[in-house]
Scaffold this motif. Sequence first.
Motif, PDB file in Angstrom:
ATOM      1  N   ALA A  42       0.838  -1.207   0.000  1.00  0.00           N
ATOM      2  CA  ALA A  42       0.000   0.000   0.000  1.00  0.00           C
ATOM      3  C   ALA A  42       0.868   1.250   0.000  1.00  0.00           C
ATOM      4  CB  ALA A  42      -0.922  -0.012   1.220  1.00  0.00           C
ATOM      5  N   LEU A  43       1.964   1.226   0.745  1.00  0.00           N
ATOM      6  CA  LEU A  43       2.895   2.357   0.759  1.00  0.00           C
ATOM      7  C   LEU A  43       3.387   2.665  -0.647  1.00  0.00           C
ATOM      8  CD1 LEU A  43       4.886   4.386   2.046  1.00  0.00           C
ATOM      9  CD2 LEU A  43       6.411   2.449   2.481  1.00  0.00           C
ATOM     10  N   GLU A  44       3.840   1.640  -1.359  1.00  0.00           N
ATOM     11  CA  GLU A  44       4.350   1.833  -2.716  1.00  0.00           C
ATOM     12  C   GLU A  44       3.259   2.326  -3.655  1.00  0.00           C
ATOM     13  OE1 GLU A  44       6.032  -1.910  -3.900  1.00  0.00           O
ATOM     14  OE2 GLU A  44       7.510  -1.888  -2.272  1.00  0.00           O
ATOM     15  N   ASN A  45       2.089   1.708  -3.586  1.00  0.00           N
ATOM     16  CA  ASN A  45       1.019   2.047  -4.525  1.00  0.00           C
ATOM     17  C   ASN A  45       0.454   3.449  -4.301  1.00  0.00           C
ATOM     18  OD1 ASN A  45       1.190  -0.399  -5.898  1.00  0.00           O
ATOM     19  ND2 ASN A  45      -0.224  -1.403  -4.506  1.00  0.00           N
ATOM     20  N   VAL A  46       0.265   3.837  -3.052  1.00  0.00           N
ATOM     21  CA  VAL A  46      -0.240   5.183  -2.775  1.00  0.00           C
ATOM     22  C   VAL A  46       0.806   6.221  -3.163  1.00  0.00           C
ATOM     23  CG1 VAL A  46      -0.973   6.784  -0.961  1.00  0.00           C
ATOM     24  CG2 VAL A  46      -1.873   4.442  -0.999  1.00  0.00           C
ATOM     25  N   SER A  47       2.071   5.937  -2.892  1.00  0.00           N
ATOM     26  CA  SER A  47       3.148   6.872  -3.259  1.00  0.00           C
ATOM     27  C   SER A  47       3.207   7.067  -4.776  1.00  0.00           C
ATOM     28  CB  SER A  47       4.496   6.366  -2.743  1.00  0.00           C
ATOM     29  OG  SER A  47       4.503   6.311  -1.332  1.00  0.00           O
ATOM     30  N   LYS A  48       3.078   5.976  -5.522  1.00  0.00           N
ATOM     31  CA  LYS A  48       3.104   6.077  -6.989  1.00  0.00           C
ATOM     32  C   LYS A  48       1.901   6.856  -7.508  1.00  0.00           C
ATOM     33  CE  LYS A  48       5.753   1.897  -7.638  1.00  0.00           C
ATOM     34  NZ  LYS A  48       5.705   0.468  -7.914  1.00  0.00           N
ATOM     35  N   GLN A  51       2.557  10.594  -6.868  1.00  0.00           N
ATOM     36  CA  GLN A  51       3.535  11.151  -7.807  1.00  0.00           C
ATOM     37  C   GLN A  51       2.925  11.325  -9.195  1.00  0.00           C
ATOM     38  OE1 GLN A  51       6.598   8.260  -7.149  1.00  0.00           O
ATOM     39  NE2 GLN A  51       7.392   9.317  -5.348  1.00  0.00           N
ATOM     40  N   SER A  52       2.097  10.351  -9.613  1.00  0.00           N
ATOM     41  CA  SER A  52       1.476  10.449 -10.937  1.00  0.00           C
ATOM     42  C   SER A  52       0.460  11.586 -11.013  1.00  0.00           C
ATOM     43  CB  SER A  52       0.794   9.123 -11.313  1.00  0.00           C
ATOM     44  OG  SER A  52      -0.419   8.957 -10.599  1.00  0.00           O
ATOM     45  N   TYR A  66       2.823   3.571   8.276  1.00  0.00           N
ATOM     46  CA  TYR A  66       3.451   4.526   7.362  1.00  0.00           C
ATOM     47  C   TYR A  66       2.517   5.721   7.170  1.00  0.00           C
ATOM     48  CZ  TYR A  66       6.378   0.496   6.287  1.00  0.00           C
ATOM     49  OH  TYR A  66       7.216  -0.578   6.379  1.00  0.00           O
ATOM     50  N   TYR A  67       3.027   6.899   7.437  1.00  0.00           N
ATOM     51  CA  TYR A  67       2.308   8.139   7.197  1.00  0.00           C
ATOM     52  C   TYR A  67       2.824   8.692   5.868  1.00  0.00           C
ATOM     53  CZ  TYR A  67       0.543   8.169  11.987  1.00  0.00           C
ATOM     54  OH  TYR A  67      -0.103   7.866  13.156  1.00  0.00           O
ATOM     55  N   ILE A  68       1.985   8.650   4.854  1.00  0.00           N
ATOM     56  CA  ILE A  68       2.379   9.130   3.532  1.00  0.00           C
ATOM     57  C   ILE A  68       1.862  10.557   3.391  1.00  0.00           C
ATOM     58  CG2 ILE A  68       2.350   8.659   1.052  1.00  0.00           C
ATOM     59  CD1 ILE A  68       1.353   5.781   1.843  1.00  0.00           C
ATOM     60  N   HIS A  69       2.767  11.508   3.505  1.00  0.00           N
ATOM     61  CA  HIS A  69       2.411  12.926   3.418  1.00  0.00           C
ATOM     62  C   HIS A  69       2.542  13.358   1.962  1.00  0.00           C
ATOM     63  CE1 HIS A  69       2.509  13.111   7.770  1.00  0.00           C
ATOM     64  NE2 HIS A  69       3.746  12.643   7.769  1.00  0.00           N
ATOM     65  N   MET A  70       1.451  13.839   1.380  1.00  0.00           N
ATOM     66  CA  MET A  70       1.425  14.233  -0.029  1.00  0.00           C
ATOM     67  C   MET A  70       1.038  15.701  -0.142  1.00  0.00           C
ATOM     68  SD  MET A  70      -0.615  10.791  -1.121  1.00  0.00           S
ATOM     69  CE  MET A  70      -1.392  10.682   0.494  1.00  0.00           C
ATOM     70  N   GLN A  75       1.502  23.874 -10.642  1.00  0.00           N
ATOM     71  CA  GLN A  75       1.312  23.371 -12.000  1.00  0.00           C
ATOM     72  C   GLN A  75       2.623  23.276 -12.766  1.00  0.00           C
ATOM     73  OE1 GLN A  75      -1.481  22.097 -13.170  1.00  0.00           O
ATOM     74  NE2 GLN A  75      -0.544  21.600 -15.110  1.00  0.00           N
ATOM     75  N   SER A  76       3.492  24.259 -12.589  1.00  0.00           N
ATOM     76  CA  SER A  76       4.750  24.262 -13.338  1.00  0.00           C
ATOM     77  C   SER A  76       5.673  23.130 -12.917  1.00  0.00           C
ATOM     78  CB  SER A  76       5.480  25.594 -13.152  1.00  0.00           C
ATOM     79  OG  SER A  76       5.770  25.787 -11.785  1.00  0.00           O
ATOM     80  N   GLU A  77       5.450  22.597 -11.685  1.00  0.00           N
ATOM     81  CA  GLU A  77       6.297  21.521 -11.190  1.00  0.00           C
ATOM     82  C   GLU A  77       5.739  20.150 -11.537  1.00  0.00           C
ATOM     83  OE1 GLU A  77       6.387  22.190  -7.040  1.00  0.00           O
ATOM     84  OE2 GLU A  77       7.549  24.041  -7.180  1.00  0.00           O
ATOM     85  N   THR A  78       4.510  20.099 -11.980  1.00  0.00           N
ATOM     86  CA  THR A  78       3.869  18.819 -12.255  1.00  0.00           C
ATOM     87  C   THR A  78       4.419  18.214 -13.534  1.00  0.00           C
ATOM     88  OG1 THR A  78       1.852  19.607 -11.217  1.00  0.00           O
ATOM     89  CG2 THR A  78       1.653  17.674 -12.621  1.00  0.00           C
ATOM     90  N   ALA A  79       4.824  16.965 -13.438  1.00  0.00           N
ATOM     91  CA  ALA A  79       5.349  16.282 -14.624  1.00  0.00           C
ATOM     92  C   ALA A  79       4.202  16.000 -15.584  1.00  0.00           C
ATOM     93  CB  ALA A  79       6.018  14.977 -14.212  1.00  0.00           C
TER      94      ALA A  79
END
Length: 195
Positions: A42-48, A51-52, A66-70, A75-79
Amino acid sequence: MKGENIVDARGLTCPQPVILTKKVMDRGEAERITTLVDNTAALENVSKLAQSQGYAVEVEDREGTYYIHMTKAKQSETALGEEERQVAILVKSNRFGVGADELGEVLMKSFLYALTELESSISHLIFMNSGVFMTTEGSPVLEHLQALAAKGVQILSCGTCLDYYQLKDKLKVGEVTNMYAAMEILTRAPKALTF
């Protein structure tokens, strides 16, 4: 900055933590979201997912939670994806088509080799079920998949499938994904193919 939302996904299995986090993202109520999970998948999947979606991710491990802080990036930083990459391909077997197994394996190898030779518009190759045998140790097509990855094609393998076949520690190309993320890619792609 808008408020922070907390998603408590402890005790939940894939893809529930991703779905709950995505619902909060879609509401657009918070520029900062923290999702709590208690397993590394879940840590990996939520992090991905984060990021997406253009979020910066920081992870804090508090005694197995795991506390996943997002935090939403400007907008200019978004891939942004390359506009010309429009095709997502779902590969659900390590053989191409139905019929003789040996022929199916030869055809799949030829198919993946042909993709490496094309000036391709492929954005993603998603491997499910026995398709994950192609992204793992001993695969006869690793060279082709590595060449595609080097060209910018995102290679994704189903985590549940890797676990089922006991191959998670043998992944040799690409990243682990989940059903929700795969479906999101396939439904958002201008073109999607299944083999």
